[in-house]
Design a protein around this motif. Sequence first.
Motif, mmCIF file in Angstrom:
data_model
loop_
_atom_site.group_PDB
_atom_site.id
_atom_site.type_symbol
_atom_site.label_atom_id
_atom_site.label_comp_id
_atom_site.label_asym_id
_atom_site.label_seq_id
_atom_site.Cartn_x
_atom_site.Cartn_y
_atom_site.Cartn_z
ATOM 1 N N ARG A 84 23.492 18.396 -29.414
ATOM 2 C CA ARG A 84 23.491 19.247 -28.225
ATOM 3 C C ARG A 84 23.289 18.437 -26.945
ATOM 4 N NH1 ARG A 84 24.410 23.979 -29.691
ATOM 5 N NH2 ARG A 84 24.388 24.604 -27.493
ATOM 6 N N GLN A 122 16.631 19.107 -20.500
ATOM 7 C CA GLN A 122 17.230 18.114 -21.382
ATOM 8 C C GLN A 122 16.755 16.735 -20.929
ATOM 9 O OE1 GLN A 122 21.582 16.796 -21.494
ATOM 10 N NE2 GLN A 122 21.506 18.281 -23.167
ATOM 11 N N TYR A 183 18.188 23.949 -18.259
ATOM 12 C CA TYR A 183 19.003 25.018 -18.840
ATOM 13 C C TYR A 183 18.180 26.277 -19.070
ATOM 14 C CZ TYR A 183 17.204 22.701 -23.112
ATOM 15 O OH TYR A 183 16.420 22.106 -24.080
ATOM 16 N N GLU A 187 20.510 28.619 -23.985
ATOM 17 C CA GLU A 187 20.633 27.242 -24.473
ATOM 18 C C GLU A 187 19.330 26.805 -25.139
ATOM 19 O OE1 GLU A 187 21.986 23.427 -25.415
ATOM 20 O OE2 GLU A 187 23.041 25.305 -24.979
ATOM 21 N N LYS A 190 19.246 27.896 -28.649
ATOM 22 C CA LYS A 190 20.144 27.092 -29.487
ATOM 23 C C LYS A 190 19.511 25.741 -29.825
ATOM 24 C CE LYS A 190 24.350 29.245 -27.667
ATOM 25 N NZ LYS A 190 25.573 29.054 -26.840
#
Length: 212
Positions: A84, A122, A183, A187, A190
């Motif tokens: 990802r 991230q 995000y 997301e 996920k």
Amino acid sequence: MYSNRDFNRWRRHPWHGLHARNNESPEDIVNVYIEMTPDDVVKYELDKASGFLMVDRPQRTTSSPPALYGFIPRTYCAEEVAKRCPDAAEADGDPLDICVFSERHITRADIILKARVVGGIQMIDGGEADDKIVAVLEGDNIWGDVQDITDLPSIKAERLQHYFSTYKMIPGKNVDIKVDYVYGREEALKVIAAAEKDYWNHYGHLHEQAKG
């Protein structure tokens, strides 16, 4: 609770012995084991072998985390999490980190709480995916109704980004950390699902042994 000779059988292991969610909990409500509070200038981290909280290192900088900081049980950052993050060659090989905002000042770590997932950051540390999920304390009087990171004041994410971009800094040395991508809830869920899959791929045998 499982019994396995590789781990301490007298205290429930926060990583392996707890569940990511309670039975029938919504997808976005997760259990969190807290390792650090916003007052901490010493880096505390779970000792994976024993399940006890240990001193990892005293922080070299004066910064402290702007939120409660811990991980989601039965998650692991490996191949699925790395998929990802296109700019990462691999993941960091730790449980999935999570930061929890609370209006009330929680002053101790080594606790478990329930939190609502609202987004994430991230983070890429030395080429490794090291995502930081962002959440709010379930039932919080100020933040409890927040559904997505866009519902929080933008300064909340900015402070997390600043902390994680600087907390490993040492004068005279370069730090290869990127925290540019923030995000939302979808997301984040996920990423959690990927970390749960990685956990079962790498540690599912512990629970199979417990059944035997």
